[in-house]
Scaffold this active site. Structure first.
Site, short mmCIF file in Angstrom:
data_model
loop_
_atom_site.label_atom_id
_atom_site.label_comp_id
_atom_site.label_asym_id
_atom_site.label_seq_id
_atom_site.Cartn_x
_atom_site.Cartn_y
_atom_site.Cartn_z
N GLU A 50 11.97 -2.09 3.31
CA GLU A 50 11.70 -0.65 3.44
C GLU A 50 12.87 0.13 2.82
OE1 GLU A 50 9.38 1.33 4.55
OE2 GLU A 50 8.02 0.11 5.77
N ASP B 267 8.49 4.29 -1.29
CA ASP B 267 7.82 3.65 -0.15
C ASP B 267 6.58 2.89 -0.61
OD1 ASP B 267 7.22 2.95 2.42
OD2 ASP B 267 6.52 4.93 3.04
N HIS C 247 6.66 9.49 1.05
CA HIS C 247 5.44 10.27 1.28
C HIS C 247 5.50 11.66 0.67
CE1 HIS C 247 4.38 7.72 5.13
NE2 HIS C 247 4.72 6.98 4.08
N GLU D 85 -0.14 -0.95 5.70
CA GLU D 85 0.97 -0.55 6.54
C GLU D 85 0.93 0.93 6.86
OE1 GLU D 85 5.00 0.81 7.71
OE2 GLU D 85 3.83 1.43 5.97
N ASP E 108 0.83 -1.20 0.00
CA ASP E 108 0.00 0.00 0.00
C ASP E 108 0.86 1.25 0.00
OD1 ASP E 108 0.81 -0.66 2.65
OD2 ASP E 108 -0.68 0.73 3.46
#
Length: 387
Positions: free
Chosen positions: A185, A126, A363, A156, A95
């Site tokens: 990650e 990400d 993000h 997540e 996600d």
């Protein structure tokens, strides 16, 4: 073989559906990594809307006879059964945070050529670059020297209670049984051990309501919160060495609320603080630290998650570090943020973070990935899994 255990998938709304963005497609796991990463990213999968990507991942992996494919909700697990002496888990979430339209960050776009090429778009960092590396290796490595469990999980980026890895740990813990785990990650293709813990708490300040024209008849709760902010501003976060890595802590006000109208002296004010604490502290110790700092005020902990020690002294972790750093170079570093390595740690499985992409770009609206890191991470993982 494929076993399908379909559970809750989240609302069928459209947070991830944007004109021009793929919602259903097939994935070619033999494509070059840049093409595969773009394809994975272009299947929009904002948290709660991962079904299309989970379907594509399940179908693609199900075509490979050396893998057993399992599914729970929108989490997909693929694993080998070769009778090796050890089993490792390599995991990543599918996600992303919500998309933007100004700028438009999907579909992806590739800029530059060769080693200087950069893939732009939501999820490139990400963490769909890491997911693409996982998918390519899951398909290609039919005879790894360790049995491998590949995990692709949902939810997540939202509340921890919805986390797909946590759901698997609760409902199918045997799927995560392993000697060691790698979470793909973004680490800028470096090795990051453990992670900080995180705690959120409300510092509540009381007052007495009054008409603002007669403020002397009340007590302004927002004004009374000034000492709380002063303590936070003066706070000096610690740097704590844990198993040879130095973790930087942080304690910050992240929201402040108070007041009901512009002509009323507020009778309450809430300062929400976020404490990022070294993995040497327990949640209980972190809670006590915040309460001590905010002595005299009501403190209500609303959310907390323990960190994870680096665990690099574990033989499996040391072996991984030697194999991976032999390809990438560099030295292990701490993970300052919280990641799902903490979930593996809670299960007694040593785990590290390792994946493509600069975590400082996660993000962000200008999220982008140097595609050379895809090959670097793939080659490092492959060297370890075939050693």
């Amino acid at each position: 073989m494929t076993a399908s255990l379909r559970g809750w998938r989240g609302p069928p709304g459209s947070p991830g559906r944007v004109a021009g963005v793929t919602t259903t497609t097939s994935l070619d796991l033999t494509a070059d990594l840049t093409t595969l990463t773009a394809a994975v990213c272009d299947i929009a999968s904002v948290s709660g809307d991962e079904a299309a990507l989970a379907d594509a991942v399940e179908a693609a992996l199900g075509a490979y006879p050396h893998l057993e494919v399992l599914r729970d909700g929108d989490a997909v697990v693929a694993r080998t059964h070769l009778g090796r002496d050890s089993r490792v888990v390599i995991a990543g979430h599918i996600d992303t945070v919500p998309l933007t339209t100004d700028p438009v960050n999907l579909p992806t776009r590739l800029e530059g050529e060769g080693a200087d090429a950069v893939l732009w778009g939501r999820g490139t960092v990400d963490m769909k670059g890491g997911v693409a590396v996982q998918l390519a290796l899951a398909a290609a490595l039919t005879e790894p020297t360790r049995d491998v469990t590949w995990v692709f999980y949902d939810h997540e980026e939202v509340d921890a209670s919805l986390n797909g890895l946590g759901r698997i740990a609760r409902e199918h813990p045997e799927w995560l049984a392993a000697d060691f785990a790698v979470l793909c990650e973004p680490t800028d293709a470096g090795l990051e051990g453990g992670c900080n813990g995180t705690l959120r708490a409300e510092v509540r300040v009381a007052g007495v309501a009054a008409h603002s024209a007669r403020a002397w008849t009340g007590s302004n709760a927002i004004h009374s919160a000034a000492p709380v902010l002063a303590r936070l501003a003066a706070y000096e976060p610690a740097s704590v060495e844990v198993d040879g890595l130095v973790y930087r802590e942080g304690l910050n006000a992240v929201t402040i609320t108070g007041g009901i109208a512009t002509n009323v002296v507020p009778d309450s004010c809430v300062v929400t603080v976020n404490y990022r604490f070294a993995p040497s502290r327990s949640v209980e110790e972190a809670t006590a630290h915040v309460r001590d700092l905010m002595a005299g005020y009501e403190v209500v902990v609303t959310d907390a998650a323990a960190g994870a020690r680096p665990g690099l002294d574990d033989p499996a972790a040391a072996e991984f570090a030697a194999a991976v750093l032999g390809v990438t170079g560099g030295a292990p570093a701490p993970k300052y943020g919280w990641t799902d390595v903490a979930r593996f740690s809670a299960l007694g499985v040593p785990a590290v973070n390792f994946g493509p992409g600069d975590p400082l770009l996660a993000h962000k609206d200008d999220e982008r990935l140097p595609v050379a890191q895809l090959d670097l991470c793939r080659d490092a993982l492959r060297a370890w899994l075939t050693a």
